[in-house]
Scaffold this active site. Sequence first.
Site, PDB file in Angstrom:
ATOM      1  N   ARG A 127       0.799  -1.231   0.000  1.00 36.82           N
ATOM      2  CA  ARG A 127       0.000   0.000   0.000  1.00 36.82           C
ATOM      3  C   ARG A 127       0.833   1.282   0.000  1.00 36.82           C
ATOM      4  NH1 ARG A 127      -3.057  -3.158   3.602  1.00 36.82           N
ATOM      5  NH2 ARG A 127      -4.873  -3.994   2.540  1.00 36.82           N
ATOM      6  N   LYS A 149       3.194  11.199 -11.325  1.00 40.18           N
ATOM      7  CA  LYS A 149       2.337  10.344 -12.156  1.00 40.18           C
ATOM      8  C   LYS A 149       3.105   9.060 -12.420  1.00 40.18           C
ATOM      9  CE  LYS A 149      -0.439  13.580 -14.876  1.00 40.18           C
ATOM     10  NZ  LYS A 149      -0.727  14.011 -16.259  1.00 40.18           N
ATOM     11  N   GLU A 191      10.684  18.832 -24.840  1.00 38.05           N
ATOM     12  CA  GLU A 191       9.904  19.085 -23.614  1.00 38.05           C
ATOM     13  C   GLU A 191      10.465  20.309 -22.883  1.00 38.05           C
ATOM     14  OE1 GLU A 191       7.129  17.552 -22.776  1.00 38.05           O
ATOM     15  OE2 GLU A 191       7.172  15.663 -23.868  1.00 38.05           O
ATOM     16  N   LYS A 233       7.939  22.912 -13.807  1.00 40.30           N
ATOM     17  CA  LYS A 233       7.064  21.750 -13.595  1.00 40.30           C
ATOM     18  C   LYS A 233       6.681  21.643 -12.112  1.00 40.30           C
ATOM     19  CE  LYS A 233       5.574  17.248 -14.457  1.00 40.30           C
ATOM     20  NZ  LYS A 233       5.635  16.006 -15.172  1.00 40.30           N
ATOM     21  N   GLU A 243      -4.108  17.388 -11.793  1.00 44.13           N
ATOM     22  CA  GLU A 243      -4.541  17.823 -13.116  1.00 44.13           C
ATOM     23  C   GLU A 243      -6.015  18.182 -13.198  1.00 44.13           C
ATOM     24  OE1 GLU A 243      -2.436  15.887 -16.309  1.00 44.13           O
ATOM     25  OE2 GLU A 243      -3.975  16.462 -17.739  1.00 44.13           O
ATOM     26  N   ARG A 247      -2.390  22.114 -14.598  1.00 47.66           N
ATOM     27  CA  ARG A 247      -1.449  21.046 -15.007  1.00 47.66           C
ATOM     28  C   ARG A 247      -1.677  20.648 -16.467  1.00 47.66           C
ATOM     29  NH1 ARG A 247       0.934  16.044 -11.300  1.00 47.66           N
ATOM     30  NH2 ARG A 247       2.297  15.250 -12.912  1.00 47.66           N
ATOM     31  N   ASN A 251       0.407  19.821 -21.257  1.00 45.49           N
ATOM     32  CA  ASN A 251       0.095  19.014 -22.436  1.00 45.49           C
ATOM     33  C   ASN A 251       0.175  19.820 -23.728  1.00 45.49           C
ATOM     34  OD1 ASN A 251      -0.392  16.682 -20.938  1.00 45.49           O
ATOM     35  ND2 ASN A 251      -2.456  17.386 -20.447  1.00 45.49           N
ATOM     36  N   HIS A 254       0.789  18.235 -27.010  1.00 44.22           N
ATOM     37  CA  HIS A 254       0.612  16.790 -26.812  1.00 44.22           C
ATOM     38  C   HIS A 254      -0.656  16.246 -27.465  1.00 44.22           C
ATOM     39  CE1 HIS A 254       3.917  17.355 -24.109  1.00 44.22           C
ATOM     40  NE2 HIS A 254       3.905  16.119 -23.700  1.00 44.22           N
ATOM     41  N   HIS A 258       0.094  13.177 -29.527  1.00 44.98           N
ATOM     42  CA  HIS A 258      -0.480  11.846 -29.267  1.00 44.98           C
ATOM     43  C   HIS A 258      -1.201  11.317 -30.506  1.00 44.98           C
ATOM     44  CE1 HIS A 258      -0.596  12.619 -24.652  1.00 44.98           C
ATOM     45  NE2 HIS A 258       0.507  12.023 -25.019  1.00 44.98           N
ATOM     46  N   HIS A 271       8.246   9.985 -28.597  1.00 42.38           N
ATOM     47  CA  HIS A 271       7.209  10.849 -28.046  1.00 42.38           C
ATOM     48  C   HIS A 271       7.599  12.336 -28.184  1.00 42.38           C
ATOM     49  CE1 HIS A 271       4.183  12.320 -25.277  1.00 42.38           C
ATOM     50  NE2 HIS A 271       5.140  12.863 -24.526  1.00 42.38           N
TER      51      HIS A 271
END
Length: 365
Positions: A127, A149, A191, A233, A243, A247, A251, A254, A258, A271
Amino acid sequence: MPDVMHTLKVDLGSRTDDRSYPIYIGRGLLSDSAHWQTLVEHRGVVLVTDNHVAPLYAEQLKAALGPISLMTEVVLPAGEAQKNMASVQQILDASLEDRHERQSLFIALGGGVVGDMTGFAAACFMRGADFVQVPTTLLAQVDSSVGGKTGVNHAMGKNLVGAFHQPIQVLIDLDTLQTLSEREFAAGLAEVIKYGLIRDAAFFDWLIGHVGELKARDSGALAHAIERSCRIKAGVVAEDEREGGVRAHLNFGHTFGHAIERIQGYGEWLHGEAVAAGMVIASRLSASRGTLEASAVEQLIEFNETLGLPTSLPAGISSAQLLSAMGSDKKVAAGKVRYILLSALGEAIVTERVTEDDIARVITA
Ligand SMILES: NC(=O)c1ccc[n+]([C@@H]2O[C@H](COP(=O)([O-])OP(=O)(O)OC[C@H]3O[C@@H](n4cnc5c(N)ncnc54)[C@H](O)[C@@H]3O)[C@@H](O)[C@H]2O)c1
């Protein structure tokens, strides 16, 4: 001798639940035994890495850790295709078979793939165990290692299974970037320039003016670029950890990126390369709305060209294909695509008010 050039803090503190953590940026940090030994005192260690990074850096790190009474090393095959539940299961199996306890420390030594999976395994282990990020790609140093994340891909899509689980430290050793391939390095710089575009016009100008030093991997230039990126960041994450709002600005580029990755099939472009092309499209859109100078778009294109990054859609992909692929992005809210655009250089906004014609126009321009 270790040389800590910058120390930042990701501020996630509250009176009852302080999950703030430091980011150390410098040279020789991987072999800073004094630092590692305070970190692992009286704990077992689960060291996770991949088979590209292990031969380069694992011995150095293990030597710095010194003798550890309970030490497990998991070396996974490198690559995005391995970012799945089976790899996380392998980390958990090894940790449980070796009888680690919740106090053990998980260490992620590698790029974003290793970092995302180790963080997720640490989140699940009994946990929630502590973990430290030791990012070794530029992308991981400026992006994936900061912010908590974690997760894996699923057959239905990228990053669909995961958890928010913050590391207790991020240790960025600039020396590891010297072994990174030119392509991976450039993809990381995509980035980096994103942070200038969305948050800091002066940083954008600095990057444009120092692209030569960055390309040559000059440590001073890299230290500055990584510090600014992590600071931006960390600020965004502190403001909006899960997010719900700003946040989403991270993106930028992106949504288009994507879609390019989905149409091409993952693995064709990196990417960061897809994001580089996506940022040019998003910047052109912003310029067409009058919120960004055309000269800034030209500077971005030139930056990408110097680094060998794409500046437009891959050959053979039409704007219609791009639009249809965007509709199936997981970041689509209630059926509407939310675009991140620039309201000025260094300022991002989220809007749904972009038409298909607007996009088609900037793509074919
Ligand atoms: N968690 C987040 O917030 C977040 C943010 C952005 C991206 N990501 C994830 O990060 C992943 C991409 O990360 P990445 O670009 O680091 O890819 P990666 O981890 O696959 O690393 C790229 C390649 O470089 C190799 N490598 C790593 N360090 C090296 C070094 N110092 N020298 C030589 N080779 C080295 C790796 O073995 C791999 O082959 C994606 O899965 C993406 O979803 C996560």
